[in-house]
Design a protein around this motif. Structure first.
Motif, short mmCIF file in Angstrom:
data_model
loop_
_atom_site.label_atom_id
_atom_site.label_comp_id
_atom_site.label_asym_id
_atom_site.label_seq_id
_atom_site.Cartn_x
_atom_site.Cartn_y
_atom_site.Cartn_z
N GLN A 1 -22.96 -18.31 12.28
CA GLN A 1 -23.32 -17.89 10.98
C GLN A 1 -23.05 -18.72 9.87
O GLN A 1 -23.81 -18.85 8.83
CB GLN A 1 -22.74 -16.32 10.84
CG GLN A 1 -23.46 -15.28 11.78
CD GLN A 1 -22.59 -14.09 11.80
OE1 GLN A 1 -21.33 -14.18 11.53
NE2 GLN A 1 -23.35 -12.95 12.04
N GLN A 2 -21.82 -19.07 9.83
CA GLN A 2 -21.32 -19.88 8.90
C GLN A 2 -22.24 -21.29 8.51
O GLN A 2 -22.54 -22.02 7.61
CB GLN A 2 -19.84 -20.45 9.11
CG GLN A 2 -18.92 -19.40 8.93
CD GLN A 2 -17.46 -19.72 9.34
OE1 GLN A 2 -16.97 -20.41 10.36
NE2 GLN A 2 -16.38 -19.13 8.65
N TYR B 1 -31.28 -22.38 13.12
CA TYR B 1 -30.52 -21.95 14.30
C TYR B 1 -31.05 -22.80 15.47
O TYR B 1 -30.46 -23.44 16.59
CB TYR B 1 -30.92 -20.52 14.73
CG TYR B 1 -30.72 -20.14 15.97
CD1 TYR B 1 -29.68 -20.11 16.69
CD2 TYR B 1 -32.02 -19.64 16.62
CE1 TYR B 1 -29.35 -19.61 17.85
CE2 TYR B 1 -31.82 -19.20 17.94
CZ TYR B 1 -30.50 -19.09 18.58
OH TYR B 1 -30.46 -18.56 19.80
N LEU C 1 -26.24 -19.80 8.02
CA LEU C 1 -26.37 -18.95 6.89
C LEU C 1 -25.73 -19.29 5.57
O LEU C 1 -26.06 -19.15 4.63
CB LEU C 1 -25.92 -17.74 7.48
CG LEU C 1 -26.71 -16.85 8.31
CD1 LEU C 1 -26.17 -15.35 8.81
CD2 LEU C 1 -28.24 -16.71 8.40
N GLU C 2 -24.45 -19.88 5.71
CA GLU C 2 -23.70 -20.15 4.87
C GLU C 2 -23.57 -21.64 4.43
O GLU C 2 -22.92 -22.04 3.40
CB GLU C 2 -22.21 -19.59 4.95
CG GLU C 2 -22.11 -18.22 5.13
CD GLU C 2 -20.80 -17.49 5.95
OE1 GLU C 2 -19.67 -18.44 5.46
OE2 GLU C 2 -20.88 -16.52 6.30
N ARG D 1 -19.62 -16.15 14.88
CA ARG D 1 -19.15 -16.37 13.45
C ARG D 1 -19.33 -17.65 12.89
O ARG D 1 -19.80 -17.83 11.79
CB ARG D 1 -17.66 -16.06 13.37
CG ARG D 1 -17.19 -15.67 11.84
CD ARG D 1 -18.10 -15.24 10.74
NE ARG D 1 -17.83 -15.48 9.52
CZ ARG D 1 -18.71 -15.61 8.52
NH1 ARG D 1 -19.91 -15.55 8.91
NH2 ARG D 1 -18.31 -15.77 7.30
N LEU E 1 -27.46 -11.96 14.23
CA LEU E 1 -26.97 -13.26 13.52
C LEU E 1 -27.13 -12.81 12.00
O LEU E 1 -26.40 -13.24 10.92
CB LEU E 1 -28.02 -14.47 13.70
CG LEU E 1 -28.13 -15.54 12.93
CD1 LEU E 1 -26.64 -16.19 13.25
CD2 LEU E 1 -28.99 -16.51 13.14
N ALA E 2 -28.32 -11.98 11.60
CA ALA E 2 -28.57 -11.55 10.20
C ALA E 2 -29.21 -10.26 10.27
O ALA E 2 -30.01 -10.14 10.94
CB ALA E 2 -29.34 -12.67 9.58
#
Length: 1111
Positions: A807-808, A778, A811-812, A804, A762-763
């Motif tokens: 993650q967006q 998460y 994380l984003e 993906r 993931l990171a």
């Protein structure tokens, strides 16, 4: 942290490395706020992108090059977090007073000083004419502005760039972009350009490509003199070989020199050769409290002119200043000098050890180094082999370097096609053995037999409990017999055993229905036309807290009691949102088998007790208490895969006393029974291990303590490994951390089970202080959006965009919900309580832990046996009890109403979801009694499927009433807590297994007789005790040794069975001990007398482990 307690950190230099350090420090310090930062920049500009200077010629706006807009600096200014000074030169450092003095006379104090003064472009002072008008360097915005102004006055002339490295090609591109010069010429002293990154063949290909773009390249030339006119203007150059060339402008791009004069004057040691401030692996200088990073720093007598090593230094230092208390401090190591650029429109890349074939490898992958043998060294064979691809038509050149055996990629270079760069660099960094032949990295893999599907074959076993294949399930759907997952379970028996195959069964059902063109919904059950995700959001928004409230709002039958499918799902949602005790009266009737009594029910009706052992770390005192409890209550003990101790065989009536002793000893519930966090497994990491790079135990303890008791759609497991050796198996967990030198890599979505899945990254390199916020988001996003009983592995697969997309979101912050997710998790964490301790302290809850409601008698329901020194229940019976128990109602010789328990036992039953239940002992027979919605129901306690005495602990279900129907509701059913056989409490039939049934009885409440002063009682219409016992008595149906469907474990008294043949083959006698006559310290002759000869093949170096015998 209060303002007066913060550390004042001063950064000298506002270049790319300086701002990178500040950004990282502010981010890592965002929660602790331990630092106030002051940065002093010499240039009049904010930090700008020096690598992208060439673009300045097209837009001429320095703001376009800023790495952060001015607003960014202002946003960090409040409360002294960041102050910046531009156009300010620091002239001296006073280490004794911890101050720096500026050219303006200002004195700035510091607690920690970071020097990021960068470097100056080299101008060859020994070259005559180097000070002439028209001589430039290519380094700063000011240099470019001077070059632009001068070029405007020299239109139509020749411009020359000296230096064919990265900076030289950039400068040549800049002069061409100026469009002032008729011709631009590049002068390089070597025989090819980019000699520090490319070999001669690759360099010449670059020359060929840039020449086609209009650049003249002169190779093997050195400038000896710069020719000038009377006014000291450049008119040309004279080379060392005497050849001359006319030009009006000379731009030197021949390297940089560290700016270390400020440090030298302050007494910091600097490198004698090449310059640079000497730094240690932690970037500290020779004076405490002063650090140096970037191009001004000399590490192991090396300076680095690339941005990447400087950013890595910034990374290491910011990490150590903020995270060292939570993680092993990082050390700066040999940097990765890989580069990928587009120079004059030409794609160029070099990565890893790109000159390993020419200079020898600078280092070996660890495992590759071990494989090097003396024979190879003696033979003098090549240590490195190159694989070269050259396409003269497309002007593509690739050279990849491998260890001699082709197992490891060491480095390489690419011209023209650099698409694989991003894939190859990690392969070199991670030093992982290649799983494919080297040629496939260039040519690609052959696709053999790829049919584009990974479907299971029809004969694949899906349900091992009932030997149901995929074909059985598919056929039951295609034949039209099954239109729901529940009907598939009833028809094929798949999922009615342990239930572990249900995700696969559901997946097969869904796919098959879609292939048939049928509508597929993921509604929770017949009671709700909503999915688990829909219900979660409805309950959260409307703040619903009981089954009745949810039914009234969105149920298909407003008055229904739900079923064994929707009740546990709603209980999980309530717990995830409101976190009330699962044995609270409003939710107890919703709980599935294990949550119902805070322990996993075992096959003889007893429970397991698993105290929490966070990260597997436990004190000797707590181990002793566990041992005392297990010994007192004769509990079977076993170490679990999650690094804690499981105690099996605890009777329901003993649980409160067992928990009380454990709680007194400082322990609490491990939630092994819940769909919640189970464990966070860890290796010892830096606590003990010599290989550890991170405190895996410390991190695992923090994570387990944070997320313990938090319930989700399914169980959650975590792991933390202290290094890449991965001893905690973190990549097989729902979330897993692997320590790196930069922090932790976070993996998600791994699990074992019926369909194992490896976790995904993931990171990467997450600082310890940032791990929890990411995991908070998460896990909370999973709790909000996963389907019923969906593990994180399948959940991620079902997300649109998969990993993906995740993650967006987390994380984003693509959906703008990160703050909400963190806040909701924080609320759950803050609401923690120990369920065992609450049960021990609550008389109302403790009263539920009785075997029988009408007597304190204790009855065993299954025989036990000794196996490997411990007591365990005998095996399940081979066959179900197929008697016609439902028909007993017609066969009793006589029945009479008998009082069995006071009606007060069922106080509040009508408000509880699923009512209340009791277990009654009548003679040798166990009966189950319920009050549901004002009516009483009674039945035998034994489920005939496995002859387990547990029906009173099952969930109550009821069909939704048909719309617009005036018919009375049907009788409810009880779902056996073991294997979910559903029995109708009216006629005793089994709804999902026609071969089974149970005896049912009429029951009612009667007031006390007038004048006797007694309490109202519940009466059940029963046959005589002897007749009842003969048909349903415990002693008749108790499972006994020898009638089990599986064998014992052997070696200690287990029943004969599944291991008999194996035991005969290996001569198994139980746990091994030293054989009589064997003397471990005896000489070889004595050993030869007690052991037979060993036949060993001749040792070779080709097989086995090096020179070990080839057995």
């Amino acid at each position: 942290m209060a303002a007066g307690e913060r550390t004042k950190l001063v950064v000298v230099g506002l270049g790319m490395v300086g701002i990178a350090f500040i950004e990282k420090l502010l981010k890592l310090d965002a929660r602790a706020r331990a630092y106030d930062v002051v940065v002093i920049g010499e240039e009049p500009h904010l930090a700008y992108n020096r690598v992208g200077l060439t673009s300045f010629f097209s837009h001429r706006k320095v703001e376009n090059l800023y790495l952060n807009p001015k607003e960014w600096y202002m946003s960090h200014a409040p409360d002294g977090k960041l102050n910046y000074h531009l156009n300010t030169l620091v002239t001296s450092i006073n280490p004794a007073n911890k101050t720096v003095t500026c050219a303006s006379g200002d004195v700035v104090s510091y607690d920690i000083l970071v020097l990021a003064t960068g470097s100056d472009a080299v101008l060859p002072a020994e070259t005559p004419g180097h000070g002439a008008n028209g001589v430039f360097v290519y380094r700063t915005i000011e240099d470019l502005e001077k070059l632009i102004a001068f070029g405007e006055s020299r239109k139509g002339t020749v411009g020359a760039v000296v230096g064919g490295g990265l900076l030289g090609l950039e400068a040549a591109n800049a002069l061409m972009d100026l469009k002032c010069f008729e011709k631009v010429k590049l002068i390089e002293r070597n025989q090819w350009v980019l000699s520090r990154q490319l070999d001669v063949e690759a360099g010449n290909l670059v020359v060929e490509k840039v020449t086609n773009l209009g650049l003249d390249v002169l190779l093997g030339k050195r400038v000896g003199t710069i020719k000038t006119d009377e006014e000291n203007n450049v008119i040309g150059v004279i080379f060392d070989d005497g050849e001359e060339m006319d030009c009006s402008t000379v731009c030197f791009a021949i390297g940089v020199r560290p700016r270390d004069s400020l440090a030298r004057s302050a007494g910091l040691l600097c490198a004698d050769r090449g310059g640079g401030i000497l730094v240690n692996d932690d970037l500290s200088t020779t004076i405490p409290g002063i650090y140096a990073i970037g191009e001004c720093a000399s590490w192991q007598n090396q300076t680095f002119g690339l941005i990447a090593p400087g950013v890595e230094m910034a990374d290491v230092l910011s990490f150590n200043l903020t995270q060292a208390k939570l993680h092993q401090p990082r050390r700066f190591k040999r940097p990765d000098l890989s580069t990928k650029l587009k120079l004059l429109g030409v794609d160029v890349a070099s990565f890893g050890d790109f000159f390993a074939d020419r200079d020898g490898p600078s280092s070996w992958p660890v495992r590759a180094a071990r494989r090097k043998t003396e024979d190879q060294s003696a033979a003098g064979g090549p240590q490195v082999k190159a694989l070269v691809y050259k396409d003269p038509f497309a002007q593509v050149y690739k050279k990849y370097l491998f260890t001699a055996d082709g197992k490891y990629l060491l480095g390489g270079m690419m011209i023209g096609d650099t698409n694989d760069y991003i894939k190859l660099v990690p392969m070199v960094k991670n030093q992982k053995e290649l799983e494919i032949p080297p040629a496939q990295l260039i040519l690609g893999a052959k696709k053999e037999g790829d049919d584009g599907t990974d479907d299971l074959e029809d004969d694949t076993q899906i349900c091992s409990c009932h030997n149901v294949t995929k074909g059985d399930i598919v056929n039951s759907i295609k034949d039209g017999a099954c239109k729901t997952v529940g009907e598939v379970k009833a028809c094929t028996k798949a999922g009615t055993g342990c239930g572990g195959c249900m995700p696969l069964v559901t997946s097969i059902f869904t796919k098959t229905m879609k292939e048939m063109g049928a509508e597929v919904t993921n509604y929770l059950c017949a009671h709700f036309n909503y999915s688990r995700v829909d219900l979660y959001n409805i309950i959260m928004v409307k703040r619903l807290k009981t089954l009745a409230e949810v039914m009234r709002e969105v149920g298909s039958d407003k008055d229904s009691d739900g079923c064994e499918a929707c009740k546990p799902a709603l209980a999980s949602i309530f717990a995830s949102l409101w976190n009330k005790h699962v044995m609270d009266k409003t939710t107890h009737g919703l709980q599935d088998t294990n949550d119902r009594f805070l322990g996993n029910i075992q096959r003889n009706g007893t429970f397991s007790v698993v105290p929490r052992v966070s990260a597997g770390e436990i004190t000797p005192d707590k181990l002793i208490i566990i041992g005392e409890v297990a010994k007192k209550y004769n509990l079977y003990t076993k170490i679990t895969g999650g690094q804690r101790i499981d105690m099996f065989g605890a009777k329901k009536q003993d649980l409160i006393d067992i928990w009380s002793r454990l709680v007194q000893g400082g322990m609490e519930s491990g939630h092994a029974y819940a769909k919640s966090l189970r464990t966070v497994k860890s290796c010892v990491g830096t606590t003990w291990c010599r290989f550890g790079v991170g405190d895996s135990v410390g991190m695992a303890v923090r994570l387990e303590e944070r997320y313990k008791s938090i319930r989700g759609p399914h169980k959650i497991k975590g792991g933390v490994s202290g290094c890449v050796r991965e001893c905690a198996e973190a990549q097989s967990k729902d979330f897993g951390l692997i320590a790196t030198e930069k922090g932790f890599n976070i993996f998600v979505g791994g699990n074992g089970g019926a369909k194992p899945r490896h976790a995904e990254l993931l990171a990467k390199d997450v600082a310890p202080s940032e791990v929890v916020p990411i995991l908070d988001r998460y896990l909370m996003f999973y709790i909000r959006t996963a389907d019923k009983l969906q593990r994180t592995a399948r959940w991620i697969e079902s997300l649109p965009g998969g990993l993906r997309y995740l993650q967006q979101v987390v994380l984003e912050d693509k959906l703008g919900i990160c703050a909400s997710l963190e806040a909701q998790m924080r609320e759950l964490v803050d609401s923690f309580f120990d369920e065992w301790a609450e049960a021990v302290g609550s008389p109302a809850i403790a009263a539920k832990f009785r075997q029988f409601a009408n007597t304190d008698d204790a009855v065993e329901a299954m025989e036990t046996e000794r196996d490997r020194g411990q007591t365990r229940p005998v095996r399940w019976p081979r066959d179900a009890a197929a008697d016609d128990f439902a028909g007993l109602r017609r066969r009793w010789s006589a029945t009479a109403w008998q009082p069995v328990v006071e009606a007060s036992y069922f106080a509040g039953a009508d408000e509880a979801p699923g009512g209340l239940s009791a277990t009654i002992k009548r003679g040798d027979t166990q009966l189950a009694l319920w009050r549901v919605r004002g009516r009483y129901y009674a039945a035998q306690q034994m489920c005939p499927h496995r002859r387990s005495f547990a029906l009173s602990d099952g969930l109550i279900g009821q069909d939704p009433a048909p719309a617009l129907s005036a018919a009375p509701p049907s009788a409810p059913w009880v779902s056996c807590p073991f294997h979910k056989r559903n029995f109708d409490l009216g006629d005793g039939s089994c709804r999902n297994d026609a071969a089974l049934s149970i005896a049912t009885f009429e029951a009612e409440e009667r007031p006390a007789a007038a004048g006797d002063g007694g309490a109202p009682m519940v009466y059940v219409k029963l046959p005589p005790v002897a007749e009842l016992d003969a048909a349903l008595g415990t002693s008749r149906w108790m499972v006994r040794k020898g009638e089990g469907c599986g064998g014992g474990g052997g070696g200690g008294g287990g029943s004969a069975g599944e291991f008999d043949e194996l035991d005969r083959k290996i001569g198994f006698k139980g746990r091994r001990a030293k054989k009589p006559g064997v003397r471990p310290t005896a000489d070889s002759d004595a050993r030869a007398q007690t052991r037979g000869p060993l036949e060993v093949a001749t040792p070779t170096t080709a097989g086995g482990c090096g020179a070990a015998p080839d057995w």
